[in-house]
Design a protein around this motif. Sequence first.
Motif, PDB file in Angstrom:
ATOM      1  N   PRO A 179      70.968   5.552  34.529  1.00 42.23           N
ATOM      2  CA  PRO A 179      72.072   6.235  35.566  1.00 42.23           C
ATOM      3  C   PRO A 179      71.833   7.586  35.695  1.00 42.23           C
ATOM      4  O   PRO A 179      70.928   8.155  35.216  1.00 42.23           O
TER       5      PRO A 179
ATOM      6  N   TRP B  10      83.179   8.605  32.164  1.00 47.56           N
ATOM      7  CA  TRP B  10      82.545   7.866  33.231  1.00 47.56           C
ATOM      8  C   TRP B  10      81.757   6.547  33.023  1.00 47.56           C
ATOM      9  O   TRP B  10      81.991   5.666  33.830  1.00 47.56           O
TER      10      TRP B  10
ATOM     11  N   VAL C 118      73.291   4.548  47.462  1.00 47.54           N
ATOM     12  CA  VAL C 118      72.902   5.009  48.517  1.00 47.54           C
ATOM     13  C   VAL C 118      71.848   4.418  49.682  1.00 47.54           C
ATOM     14  O   VAL C 118      70.971   3.908  48.835  1.00 47.54           O
TER      15      VAL C 118
HETATM   16  C1  SAM Z   1      68.305   7.986  38.158  1.00 48.26           C
HETATM   17  S1  SAM Z   1      68.295   7.384  39.551  1.00 48.26           S
HETATM   18  C2  SAM Z   1      67.750   5.631  39.142  1.00 48.26           C
HETATM   19  C3  SAM Z   1      66.276   5.612  39.446  1.00 48.26           C
HETATM   20  C4  SAM Z   1      65.583   4.468  39.661  1.00 48.26           C
HETATM   21  N1  SAM Z   1      65.414   4.169  37.951  1.00 48.26           N
HETATM   22  C5  SAM Z   1      64.222   4.122  40.141  1.00 48.26           C
HETATM   23  O1  SAM Z   1      63.309   4.264  39.501  1.00 48.26           O
HETATM   24  O2  SAM Z   1      64.068   4.529  41.514  1.00 48.26           O
HETATM   25  C6  SAM Z   1      70.017   6.628  39.628  1.00 48.26           C
HETATM   26  C7  SAM Z   1      70.700   6.164  40.775  1.00 48.26           C
HETATM   27  O3  SAM Z   1      72.242   5.619  40.530  1.00 48.26           O
HETATM   28  C8  SAM Z   1      72.843   5.607  41.795  1.00 48.26           C
HETATM   29  N2  SAM Z   1      74.035   5.727  41.419  1.00 48.26           N
HETATM   30  C9  SAM Z   1      74.987   6.353  40.989  1.00 48.26           C
HETATM   31  N3  SAM Z   1      76.258   6.062  40.749  1.00 48.26           N
HETATM   32  C10 SAM Z   1      76.277   4.847  41.311  1.00 48.26           C
HETATM   33  C11 SAM Z   1      77.129   3.615  41.528  1.00 48.26           C
HETATM   34  N4  SAM Z   1      78.451   3.740  41.023  1.00 48.26           N
HETATM   35  N5  SAM Z   1      76.744   2.566  41.746  1.00 48.26           N
HETATM   36  C12 SAM Z   1      75.543   2.272  42.406  1.00 48.26           C
HETATM   37  N6  SAM Z   1      74.202   3.175  42.271  1.00 48.26           N
HETATM   38  C13 SAM Z   1      74.809   4.255  41.712  1.00 48.26           C
HETATM   39  C14 SAM Z   1      72.291   6.887  42.393  1.00 48.26           C
HETATM   40  O4  SAM Z   1      72.338   7.005  43.671  1.00 48.26           O
HETATM   41  C15 SAM Z   1      70.973   6.954  41.944  1.00 48.26           C
HETATM   42  O5  SAM Z   1      70.010   6.648  43.174  1.00 48.26           O
END
Ligand code: SAM
Length: 336
Positions: free
Chosen positions: A58, A79, A310
């Motif tokens: 996350p 959260w 996104v």
């Molecule tokens: C650390 S990145 C994950 C990267 C992934 N492990 C990769 O290798 O590409 C965390 C992602 O969680 C997404 N995100 C955050 N809150 C979210 C939610 N409530 N629902 C879906 N995606 C969410 C963000 O947009 C972000 O792209």
Amino acid sequence: MARLPSDKWVDIVNLFCYPFSLRGPYFRAEYGAAYLGDSLDLLRSLPTGQVNLVVTSPPYALHFKKEYGNKSKKEYVQWFLPFAREIHRILSDDGSFVLNIGGSYNPGTPTRSLYHFKLLIALVEEIGFHLAQECFWYNPAKMPVPAEWVTVRRIRVRDSVEYVWWLSKTPWPKASNLAVLKEYSEDMIRLNRNGVRGTVRPSGHVIRDSFDKIAAGGAIPTNVTEADFSDVPESMLKMGNNAANDAYTRQCKENGIKIHPARFPALLPKFFIKLLTDVNDLVVDPFAGSNTTGATAESLKRRWIASEAVEEYLKASTFRFEDPEKQADPRQVTLF
Ligand SMILES: C[S@@+](CC[C@H](N)C(=O)[O-])C[C@H]1O[C@@H](n2cnc3c(N)ncnc32)[C@H](O)[C@@H]1O
């Protein structure tokens, strides 16, 4: 892009995900589907006890927030808990939850935050997860930050590990380290060939002369995930998340699409998917980003569901399913 013929399990997933999936998956491949939207909605729409593994990263609680809405350390645990509650519910009794989370510094002082430890304690004590094992991702590509402490005042060393909490729904998650054996080292091969003399180590540990008979096709890996260096040029970093030349990064650049800023290396989900699931098991990544997990699950023939908030990231993640070497493969991704 060629359309995939309707795949029966994806239809089942769509049923599970109703009403989240009213829009349908954003794209799907042979073994899985990726959804655009809030993962809390997706998790809530999945049935109880059907998922074998949730592996995810996350947004971390960062002092300097990244672009996709990282939470502050203060609000982080509260959260995350609603997501964790759903993850616990959807896991099968022998299922695992593998959570990659980074540590961080407290603002203004050269001291570390405890937020990720607080989260771990809450996951166990409030949600009911068991801590199967604490694991680490060795990532020497991490930046030497905060610059103030590391490169300016030089009072801290570079941070090069991230935490990977392996949690389980019961104390007995399905797992087999035989699925992730590493090649024996030269020393181990010699030991297996010559045998060992029975002895007692200074620690009191008894080494039996039957030790050489445990050879089981490979060495048991440690809880530090890192790349096998043998086929990687020495100049390349061990297991950075900055692979500059993989199909995903290359195609993002060619198409002028933003590369996800916080990917984990495929080796990370690969290790845990192999350790904790069998072919056709179901793997979920609720914070998919560039969908490293989905693409890895696909290559290992595990069913998968991914969600990402996104659209730009999810759209670019389709590149992971278009490896030029697989262009002739009829398994193409369909964008809806
Ligand atoms: C650390 S990145 C994950 C990267 C992934 N492990 C990769 O290798 O590409 C965390 C992602 O969680 C997404 N995100 C955050 N809150 C979210 C939610 N409530 N629902 C879906 N995606 C969410 C963000 O947009 C972000 O792209």
